[in-house]
Design a protein around this motif. Structure first.
Motif, short mmCIF file in Angstrom:
data_model
loop_
_atom_site.label_atom_id
_atom_site.label_comp_id
_atom_site.label_asym_id
_atom_site.label_seq_id
_atom_site.Cartn_x
_atom_site.Cartn_y
_atom_site.Cartn_z
N ARG A 1 50.57 35.71 44.27
CA ARG A 1 49.12 35.62 44.33
C ARG A 1 48.66 34.42 43.52
N HIS B 1 39.32 43.84 38.10
CA HIS B 1 39.47 43.83 39.55
C HIS B 1 39.13 45.22 40.08
N ASP B 2 39.67 46.22 39.41
CA ASP B 2 39.43 47.59 39.83
C ASP B 2 38.39 48.18 38.90
N ARG C 1 33.24 30.98 42.39
CA ARG C 1 34.30 31.91 42.10
C ARG C 1 35.50 31.68 43.04
N PRO C 2 36.65 31.36 42.47
CA PRO C 2 37.78 31.05 43.34
C PRO C 2 38.33 32.29 44.05
N ALA C 3 38.88 32.08 45.22
CA ALA C 3 39.45 33.18 45.99
C ALA C 3 40.97 33.14 45.89
N VAL C 4 41.54 34.32 45.85
CA VAL C 4 42.99 34.42 45.70
C VAL C 4 43.65 34.25 47.07
N PRO D 1 42.69 45.98 44.53
CA PRO D 1 41.62 45.34 43.76
C PRO D 1 41.96 43.88 43.50
N GLY D 2 41.01 43.02 43.79
CA GLY D 2 41.20 41.60 43.51
C GLY D 2 41.89 40.84 44.61
N MET D 3 42.43 41.53 45.60
CA MET D 3 43.13 40.83 46.68
C MET D 3 42.24 40.77 47.91
N PRO D 4 42.04 39.58 48.46
CA PRO D 4 41.20 39.47 49.65
C PRO D 4 41.81 40.24 50.81
N ARG E 1 33.30 42.42 46.85
CA ARG E 1 32.57 41.16 46.97
C ARG E 1 32.93 40.58 48.32
N VAL F 1 47.61 34.21 49.08
CA VAL F 1 48.94 34.79 48.94
C VAL F 1 49.96 33.85 49.54
N ILE G 1 36.75 41.04 48.84
CA ILE G 1 37.60 41.30 47.68
C ILE G 1 37.19 42.65 47.13
N PRO G 2 37.96 43.68 47.41
CA PRO G 2 37.57 45.02 46.98
C PRO G 2 37.78 45.19 45.48
N ASN G 3 37.03 46.08 44.88
CA ASN G 3 37.30 46.40 43.48
C ASN G 3 37.75 47.85 43.33
N PHE G 4 38.45 48.30 44.35
CA PHE G 4 39.02 49.64 44.30
C PHE G 4 40.38 49.58 44.98
#
Lengths: 1029, 186
Positions: free
Chosen positions: A682, A465-466, A697-700, B38-41, B59, A702, B18-21
């Protein structure tokens, strides 16, 4: 011919096929050379459910919700029915299995293989196998003796052999068939069939005839032959009643025989003349399903009438039919009977009806349960009743009569009690099922591991993710890894063992500073990795040998210990390892899971020692992990999220139900992470499935948390829910700080402030609702200085009794805090608090030295405590104001005995104004006079006259008592008067309030000869309290 | 108005990325953005989304309406109706162009979407031309045009207004009497 031939329909691609019915007869199950098993609800079912079992499926058998298939990958696999979840591999051969068959009770499976062997495997424990050796060519077919004593098999070497299962020996062998070298070259599939129930006859298709051999004597009793049958017979199948025999031949000729009369009662020709290679009777005996080598499925319907009209005494048949008609009419009653007989079963059935989800755990129960709303299905209860009646009739008649086909039902005893639940398979939380070609092997807070396993590619993709952690990786998966975990330090992969290779654990330690970023470990032979997880600096693998192996992240083998049961899944976080395993066997869809929580830190310990994991009924575990803050958390298939409550003896509290958020019945949320601060669940919304596909690609999304408290639609319920949620979700601060992590102090103080605000709101609400006892209960949860606010609030809303109780409570709290006062609290908020307390307790200590402890101290300090520099003010400043409040009058001016001490904020006076006094003091300084005060002014003298020796406190107490005893009208008039007085004060009120400290100051000067400003937070809260007022 | 100006306005629309930072909240004049996990819209304006995308920091999650099924429905409705139908976004054309040009790898079936949006656009522009034509030929004084987007108005505005002016002049010259009166008014 009365029997109706339904049109054929396409089922599979061309090649060998097989067909069977499920136990209830609701589904037709076919398998074919395209490797799929299809579940048809009827012949007209346009969208049969498909289960992919392998490259090719040669044969299938179904009983008790377990579907067994012989597939081209040399295995005999099991799937749950009707869900189609893979349920393990029963046995393996060195080459493909050719035929599988269940015994009558469904407890064993026999499989014949092209490697000349026949294996008999226990369904419940595939390690219990019996191998029957003796054939000299591939085995064509196998069949069980309904009494479970013998097994018959046919082989390409031309022999048909009867085996004694227990001794694994041949009883007899007949050289009946033409020899061939392979199943594909054999003229006939030679599917044997043993007469059900009575188990007297074994039917063997030999060329164009069927030979019937008698059990025990093994003598040929009869041969069924038909002049029209010119082609070899491929398959034979007995009707469930054991009276009729259906045969299917190479030319597509289907014949139904009445065995007793050796008569051909029905004859049908395949519409295109293709070879029939699969044949199955409906459990009621009214239908025959058949498949051909072109992959088509056909059905013969309405067989019962044709068969019953054949040789049976017509009269008796009729009476039976009547009997059954009656039964049909009485159906509701029968259902009632069956319901009372097996409540558990019907419960399951109902459950399943309103929930069409794929729940593997309940699959078995569902299968054996009757589908009550289905007209075609046979209710087990009513059927049994019918058979009982029939039995009586037979006794009366005193003659042995063959049952009509319609009544044919398995007669083996039905076990009515709770049924054990099959164990949930081990899984990686955050992964999608392993049988998918494209799947998520892991999705967690660090990144995503995807597995691809199709024709082109067998690979693993790792994505973070990061991207600051590491760039994405693409690995070829030559070892066939199926398990994965991902952390900030490494990727851990594991594969099950194969015939040649041991089970392997592979770790890509990408954060390593040396050049070797990878290590691999082979597990001992016979030990398979079942679950893996990564923590900070360690990796863990649970194996099939009930062992937990711990590795350092660099590959050093560390501790290992035995698990109490087969592992379900594991999760790691920092130094914590959470393991869930099977504690035992659950019943009726429940899983019996246990949980262990271990700490690997400085003080290694087991925090949770194998306690049962409380999951919802009839559910299984679907996710296990830690919140981002390190609190263990799990989710079951019912969508309930439970969080460990460390402050309540490590209990599990449900914090959210994802099903509440689903729009459709079959929608689910696939959880990928839980955060406590901010409160977030999440997850990925999945429409119509339990897990997401890899593409698109699925979206997360909350989801918020919500504790399932009662009446959350009311204001009270809402605030209670908010309060407890906040309390529960800030537990992690305590854990983190105790285990030496840094914590977000700001967030913690924010949470605490929120809680106190909520308590104050609830307090105000309860006050409004006249629930004073509840107010005190709430006040017990408050911190000290919020209690003082509550006291103010209570006195403002003229609840004297409440205010008094609260002041006592405040004193108690002060005393309680005396103990821990020395401890340095990490938080500013609390520190302030403790500072405050120490003042109080200091004061209390002093006053108790001089006399008894007093509540006054608390209140005094409320108005006077602060860290701000103190200013000395003369008492004369407030003299003017004081004169307006005659209550204060009797108080002699306090001697300014104390000089501010620089170190300790020793600001309390040595003199002792009474608790009540000060309360009024506070009360009066913020409010205009009340009716009571006016009344007191007038009546003080009379009270003093009555009790001349009373002290000021007691005077007021007494006065209060008397005032209460006044009639309501009187009190009202006093209040009215007070309001009149208030009128001229009104203008001033705002100014007074805004300068609250001024005001309080003046009076506190009176008492303590000190001036202090109220606390910031309390000022805010008091503002709130006033507005509520 | 220039099309680029309309596009500039469209860049203020909000889109999910969806950031990757990882970054805390950022405080801008237009409002606070973030925090970025990261990974959270997270919702950001299009200009920032495109900027981050170009730096491979995120993304882009396609807007809900940017879906083949939904667009097909809209297209069919647009073709069926005489009048303009409501569009999924007031900047549908600009957004489609921007997102598909810069982030087509994040949007499944990008080509189909491009075609569909172009179809919708063409249909609407054809309607617009047709209505302008009948407006002029019938010499109407006013017309009602609902559900038009800024970009669509822009394509026709300058041309239509200029031509109306021209025609007005021509027509007034045809009627000398009135034209004299008018010119006196000026």
């Amino acid at each position: 011919m009365p029997c109706e031939r339904k049109p054929m329909r396409y089922g599979h691609s061309e090649g060998q096929t097989d067909v069977c019915f499920d136990d209830t007869g609701n589904f037709i199950v076919t398998c074919g050379s395209d490797g799929d098993v299809r579940i048809w609800e009827s012949l007209d079912d346009d969208d049969p459910k498909s289960i992919s079992v392998g490259e090719k499926a040669y044969s299938c058998a179904l009983k008790n919700g377990k579907l067994v298939t012989a597939a081209a990958n040399n295995t005999v696999q099991m799937h749950t029915f009707p869900e189609g979840e893979p349920d393990g591999i029963l046995t393996r051969f060195t080459t493909n299995a050719t035929h599988v068959a269940y015994n009558s009770s469904g407890s064993r499976v026999a499989a014949g293989s092209s490697d000349f062997m026949v294996k008999v495997v226990e369904v419940s424990d595939s390690s219990q196998q019996k191998t029957l050796r003796g054939h000299n060519a591939p085995v064509l077919s196998v069949t069980f003796d309904p009494k479970d004593e013998f097994l018959a098999s046919a082989s390409c070497d031309g022999s048909v052999v009867v085996w004694k299962i227990e001794e694994q020996t041949q009883v007899i062998s007949w050289p009946l068939l033409q020899k061939s070298n392979d199943v594909t070259n054999s003229k006939s599939l030679c599917r044997l069939a043993w007469q059900p129930r009575v188990a007297k006859l074994l039917a063997v298709p030999v060329e164009t005839t069927v030979q019937l051999y008698q059990r025990d004597s093994w003598a040929l009793v009869s041969t069924l032959s038909d002049d029209l049958g010119t082609q070899p017979i491929n398959v034979v199948a007995w009707s469930p009643c054991g009276k009729f025999l259906a045969t299917g031949s190479i030319g597509g000729l289907l014949t139904v025989w009445d065995v007793e009369g050796k008569l051909c009662v029905d004859r049908q020709k395949h519409e295109k003349g293709y070879t029939v290679c699969g044949l199955a009777w409906h459990p009621s005996g009214t239908q025959i399903a058949y498949t051909d080598t072109e992959g088509c499925l056909g059905l013969l319907d309405g067989l019962s009438s044709s068969s019953s009209s054949s040789t049976m005494a017509i009269k008796s048949t009729k009476s039976y039919d009547d009997l059954f008609d009656d039964n049909d009419d009485d159906r509701p009653m029968d259902e009632g009977v069956s319901e009372s007989g097996s409540p558990a079963k019907n419960l399951v059935a109902l459950d399943d009806e309103d929930d069409d989800d794929l729940v593997p755990a309940t699959g078995r129960a569902r299968n054996r349960s009757a589908f009550l709303d289905d007209e075609n299905s046979l209710d087990p209860g009513s059927l049994k009743l019918g058979l009982d009646k029939l039995g009586n009739y037979e006794d009366d008649a005193g003659s042995a009569i063959v049952l009509p086909a319609a009544s044919a039902a398995p007669l083996h005893p039905v076990y009515e009690g709770p049924m054990p639940t099959p164990h949930q398979k081990a899984f990686q939380p955050g992964s999608t099922p392993a049988h998918l070609m494209h799947r998520f092997m892991m999705w967690n807070s660090v990144g995503i591991v995807r597995g691809y396993n199709d024709e082109r590619d067998n690979a693993v993709d790792v994505e973070f993710h990061d991207t600051a952690i590491h760039h994405a990786m693409h690995l070829t998966n030559s070892l066939g890894h199926t398990l994965a975990d991902l952390s900030h330090e490494a990727v851990l992969l594991a594969c099950p063992s194969t015939d040649e290779l041991a089970s392997k654990l592979q770790c890509l330690h990408f954060s390593s500073w040396d050049t070797n970023k990878e290590w691999m470990v082979d597990l001992p032979k016979g030990e398979d990795v079942r679950a893996v997880c990564l923590g900070q600096g360690w990796a863990a693998a649970a194996t099939s040998a009930l062992m937990l192996r711990l590795f350092s992240i660099g590959g050093v083998q560390r501790e290992l210990f035995s698990l109490p049961g087969p592992v379900v899944c594991m999760a790691g976080y920092g130094e914590q390892l959470l393991i869930v395993y099977h504690r035992g066997t659950g019943f009726d869809g429940d899983q019996a899971l246990g949980v262990q929580l271990l700490l690997f830190g400085r003080n290694r310990q087991q925090v949770i020692q194998g306690e049962p994991l409380p999951i919802s009924r009839r559910s299984h575990l679907s996710w296990l992990g830690f919140t981002a803050e390190g609190t263990p958390c799990f989710i079951d298939s019912e969508g309930v999220v439970r969080l460990l409550n460390r402050s309540l003896g490590n209990t599990w509290t449900p914090v959210c139900n994802t099903r509440d958020h689903c729009k459709g019945k079959s929608d689910h949320y696939w959880v990928v992470g839980v955060h406590e601060n901010p409160q977030q669940l999440r997850c990925i919304p999945c429409k119509g499935s339990r897990y997401p596909p890899t593409l698109p690609r699925p979206a997360v999304a909350v989801l918020p948390f919500k504790l399932p408290l009662c009446q959350t639609t009311t204001e009270k319920g809402q605030m209670e829910e908010q309060y407890w949620r906040s309390v529960l979700l800030q537990n992690h601060f305590g854990f983190l700080s105790s285990s030496g992590y840094e914590i977000d102090e700001e967030a913690q103080s924010r949470a605490q402030k929120e809680q106190q605000e909520l308590l104050m709101k609830m307090f105000a609400l309860s006050c409004k609702l006249e629930r004073e006892f509840r107010c005190v209960e709430l006040a017990e949860l408050m911190t000290q200085n919020v209690v003082t606010l509550a006291i103010r609030y209570a006195s403002r809303s003229r609840r004297m009794a409440l205010a008094q109780r609260l002041s006592e409570l405040a004193l108690e709290k002060a005393n309680q805090l005396q103990g821990p006062e020395e401890e340095e609290e990490p938080l500013q908020y609390t520190r302030r608090n403790t500072g405050f307390c120490s003042q109080v307790s200091g004061g209390t200590g002093r006053s108790s030295a001089g006399g008894q402890p007093r509540a006054t101290n608390v209140l005094d300090s409320m108005t006077s405590s602060s860290r701000k520099p103190t200013v000395l003010l003369g008492s004369s400043v407030s003299a003017g104001k004081l004169s307006k409040t005659p209550v204060l009058k009797p108080l002699a001016p306090r001697p300014k005995s104390k000089v501010p001490h620089p170190d300790r904020k020793q600001i309390l006076m040595s003199h002792e104004p009474s608790a009540l006094w000060v309360k009024y003091h506070v009360f009066v300084c913020v409010r205009p006079k009340t009716g009571f005060q006016l009344w007191l002014e007038e009546n003080r003298k009379s009270i003093l006259a009555d009790n001349p020796d009373l002290e000021e406190t007691d005077v007021i107490k007494e006065a209060m008592g008397r005032f209460r005893n006044l009639s309501a009208g009187d009190r009202l008039s006093w209040t009215e008067r007070a309001k009149g007085d208030e009128g001229d004060l009104k203008k001033r009120k705002r100014a007074e309030e805004s300068q609250g400290d001024d005001n309080g100051q003046n009076h506190s000067d009176e008492n303590s000869a000190k001036k202090k400003k109220p606390l910031d937070t309390s000022a805010k809260l008091s503002a709130f309290a006033f507005s509520k007022n | 108005m220039d099309p680029s100006e309309v596009e500039f306005l469209a860049e203020k629309e909000v889109v999910k990325i969806i950031p990757n930072f990882s970054l805390d909240k950022i405080y801008l004049i237009g409002g606070d953005l973030g925090p970025f996990n990261p990974g959270m819209p997270v919702e950001v304006p299009v200009w920032l989304a495109l900027n981050l995308k170009q730096r491979q920091k995120c993304r882009i999650v396609q807007p809900e309406w940017m879906d083949v099924d939904k667009l097909e429905e809209i297209r069919d409705l647009e073709r069926k109706e005489e009048t303009f139908t409501p569009v999924p976004s007031p900047y549908y054309m600009e957004l489609t162009k921007l997102l598909l040009n810069h982030a087509s790898d994040n949007i499944p079936k990008a080509d189909e979407i491009r075609t569909l949006v172009k179809d919708i656009w063409d249909t609407r522009i054809a309607k617009l031309r047709l209505s302008a034509d009948s407006f002029i030929s019938q010499q109407e004084a006013h017309a009602k045009l609902d559900n038009l987007t800024l970009m669509e108005i822009n394509t026709t505005r300058s041309f239509l207004l200029n031509s109306l002016n021209c025609m007005y002049k021509l027509r007034s010259n045809l009627q000398p009497g009135s034209s004299r009166g008018k010119s006196q008014d000026y």
